[in-house]
Design an enzyme around this catalytic site. Sequence first.
Site, PDB file in Angstrom:
ATOM      1  N   THR A  17      27.630 -29.577 -42.093  1.00  0.00           N
ATOM      2  CA  THR A  17      27.168 -28.866 -40.899  1.00  0.00           C
ATOM      3  C   THR A  17      28.168 -28.929 -39.740  1.00  0.00           C
ATOM      4  OG1 THR A  17      25.940 -30.826 -40.233  1.00  0.00           O
ATOM      5  CG2 THR A  17      24.703 -29.128 -41.412  1.00  0.00           C
ATOM      6  N   GLY A  18      29.206 -29.713 -39.888  1.00  0.00           N
ATOM      7  CA  GLY A  18      30.227 -29.798 -38.830  1.00  0.00           C
ATOM      8  C   GLY A  18      31.077 -28.541 -38.790  1.00  0.00           C
ATOM      9  N   LYS A  43      20.076 -33.316 -41.119  1.00  0.00           N
ATOM     10  CA  LYS A  43      20.091 -31.846 -41.239  1.00  0.00           C
ATOM     11  C   LYS A  43      19.503 -31.376 -42.569  1.00  0.00           C
ATOM     12  CE  LYS A  43      22.097 -31.003 -37.243  1.00  0.00           C
ATOM     13  NZ  LYS A  43      23.530 -30.857 -36.990  1.00  0.00           N
ATOM     14  N   ILE A  96      39.138 -35.459 -46.851  1.00  0.00           N
ATOM     15  CA  ILE A  96      40.054 -34.664 -46.017  1.00  0.00           C
ATOM     16  C   ILE A  96      40.344 -35.388 -44.695  1.00  0.00           C
ATOM     17  CG2 ILE A  96      40.355 -32.416 -44.876  1.00  0.00           C
ATOM     18  CD1 ILE A  96      40.087 -32.291 -47.980  1.00  0.00           C
ATOM     19  N   THR A  97      39.358 -36.128 -44.190  1.00  0.00           N
ATOM     20  CA  THR A  97      39.421 -36.768 -42.873  1.00  0.00           C
ATOM     21  C   THR A  97      40.741 -37.479 -42.576  1.00  0.00           C
ATOM     22  OG1 THR A  97      37.065 -37.166 -43.172  1.00  0.00           O
ATOM     23  CG2 THR A  97      38.138 -38.323 -41.338  1.00  0.00           C
ATOM     24  N   GLU A  98      41.284 -37.194 -41.396  1.00  0.00           N
ATOM     25  CA  GLU A  98      42.468 -37.896 -40.923  1.00  0.00           C
ATOM     26  C   GLU A  98      42.050 -38.933 -39.891  1.00  0.00           C
ATOM     27  OE1 GLU A  98      45.534 -35.466 -39.137  1.00  0.00           O
ATOM     28  OE2 GLU A  98      46.819 -37.209 -38.808  1.00  0.00           O
ATOM     29  N   TYR A 159      52.157 -26.013 -48.646  1.00  0.00           N
ATOM     30  CA  TYR A 159      51.910 -24.568 -48.643  1.00  0.00           C
ATOM     31  C   TYR A 159      53.245 -23.829 -48.717  1.00  0.00           C
ATOM     32  CZ  TYR A 159      47.589 -26.288 -46.388  1.00  0.00           C
ATOM     33  OH  TYR A 159      46.462 -26.979 -46.059  1.00  0.00           O
ATOM     34  N   GLU A 209      57.953 -37.879 -48.921  1.00  0.00           N
ATOM     35  CA  GLU A 209      58.465 -38.025 -47.562  1.00  0.00           C
ATOM     36  C   GLU A 209      58.774 -39.490 -47.301  1.00  0.00           C
ATOM     37  OE1 GLU A 209      55.061 -36.361 -45.521  1.00  0.00           O
ATOM     38  OE2 GLU A 209      54.215 -38.317 -45.114  1.00  0.00           O
ATOM     39  N   HIS A 247      52.291 -38.384 -39.833  1.00  0.00           N
ATOM     40  CA  HIS A 247      51.463 -39.078 -40.821  1.00  0.00           C
ATOM     41  C   HIS A 247      51.533 -40.583 -40.590  1.00  0.00           C
ATOM     42  CE1 HIS A 247      52.107 -35.540 -43.817  1.00  0.00           C
ATOM     43  NE2 HIS A 247      51.061 -35.336 -43.047  1.00  0.00           N
TER      44      HIS A 247
END
Lengths: 302, 378
Positions: A17-18, A43, A96-98, A159, A209, A247
């Site tokens: 819902t975010g 929710k 996914i959260t950073e 990407y 990296e 990062h």
Amino acid sequence: MSIFINKKTKLIVQGITGRDGSFHAEQMKKYGTEVVAGVTPGKGGTTVVGIPVFNTMEEAVTRVKANTSVIYVPPPYAVDAIYEAVDVGIKTVVCITEGVPANDMMKVYAYIKEKGARLIGPNCPGLISPGEAKVGIMPGTIVKKGNIGVVSRSGTLTYEAIWALTLADMGQSTCIGIGGDQVIGTNFIDCLDAFEKDRSTKAIVMIGEIGGSDEETAAKFIKKHVTKPVVAFIAGQTAPPGKRMGHAGAIISGSSGTAADKIAALNKAGVPVAGSPTEIPDILKDSMKKAKQKKVSTKTKK
Amino acid sequence: MKIHEYQAKEIFAEAKIPVSPGEIATTPMEAYEIAKKFNQPVMVKAQVHVGGRGKAGGIKYAENAEAAKILAQQILGMDLKGLTVKKVLITQAEDIISESYVGIILDRNTKKPVIMVSSSGGVDIEEVAAKTPEKIFRLYVDPIEGLKQYQARNLAYKLYRDIKQVRKAADIISKLYDVYWKVDASLVEINPLITNTGGEVIALDAKVNIDDNGLYRQPVIATMRDLDEEDPYEEEAREGSLSFVKLDGYIGCIVNGAGLAMTTMDLVKRYGGEPANFLDIGGSSNPQKVVSAMKIVLSEPKVRAILINIFGGITRCDDVANGIVIAFKELNPNVPVVVRLTGTNEKEAAKILKAVHLPTANTIDDVVKKAIELANLE
């Protein structure tokens, strides 16, 4: 064919819902991923773009069949969301959260290993198996179905590499972003191993990296266990030591974790390293050609 | 985030790790008063976020209060590896019998906290690791089970023979391990851990680095941030949720995504230029971020051209284009700007950008080459 996600993926979106959760739930559904439920405490009973929302993971898995979850909840709740998913038996969790604290992640890592679950991320763009499923935030528009496996610690740089492959008419089996943090659930070698075993993957692109030594470990692994052509790219050759480059994991500590070390290790393992992401397709074509010739010549010898 | 020695010692003291009494002075007179109160020889220690302070002349022994005042005068305002000393820690001097090392960091390979101890303390531990690696002992701790008492004791036995000191050191190691978790540290270090003539085991120095990702739940630690120690533009970038690192070159870079931002810098170098900075505007599409980014990059007088390289995913190119137009109106940049916007909503972005007549490029290589070309014309 692909790795980790495919047509059989049945996905729950944690934090649906975010702002990010609802937007990407819709994007994933549009791409063709089977999104079976969403979870946000408080929710339950609502829907987001036609996807039923539950209060708990426990409730969600009793009502729908699911095998994968993706997490879009803010950092203070992300670790708990991972535990919640693993504890109801989800075997593939994509975070996914950073901004997840690294020390928490050490505990999570030990826990998921014990439970036999796979965690991808955190701080990652997720993954996409073109034509089959997309879990995370990668744009579906840049990929093309094919036989190149892509694994990367980055987001937009991935990407860039995918787009270069697509423009060169080199489609992908699965593209996976493993995340830019110090402690991540799935490493290069896990993905290299999976790509090596995946029949639909013919060659691999690995994007690393600065920071840590996962690329060096991967180089050793490739030399020993990977028969498919691998082409690499390493970001951060001009990064100064001691500075976190965006990062959390991209930092040269003392004299370790430099791009030069990683490139040297990969070259030593016979992996060509591209000078620009746009050069990847040509180098890969060349490597694939050589691999084919080698195969033919060994056959003729026999 | 880095904090000062005196702040790390406050954390240690609260955790009941023994440290020598000390107080902070910002003027020579304050240093005098503190030393006088202690009424014994003291150390005057520069409080700056750099290593090797002793070698650089930032740590001095003072026999009495008068000497402390003179030394504080010398050290305050001193430049230590590019940072100005604004505070000194006045701490009771110890009669040192032995110096050892205890440190805890996150080990990325095993994904466990590793405790390192060495009886060769008081020197740069990276040097010990390089020259005499056999003198460093490591214990990888199971993050879920935690540190067991006997494990701490085994480590302490690597440092001392006397059981009393072993017990004291084991206790310090256990408490240090707790501190590591409690404050969301990425590093905690005692170098040196000393024994004095009284047989006590004391943390003579203290270093604590905090994981930025843990700061949201560390309100007390968050207040320890010393803005004097940080680059003002890096600070401004942090406030605007941008990720910025200053470099020495003349091509300003504005990019979305850390990996792509690093790659853009690398290509600037590869095609014969020098990048002025690392700057990641992050994943969201707020046009205001582009304005902040442009402002920060323009504030560096060495910058002779700016390149904007965006690969739209979640970041929408039209939002970035709007940000560029606003930035041009507000900041009126006096250096050439070249733009490459690829991905989500790139066509809409191209229309918006017509308002500012900027040179554009289609690929990452082209945008970099064009920026270098334009900078060389300046």
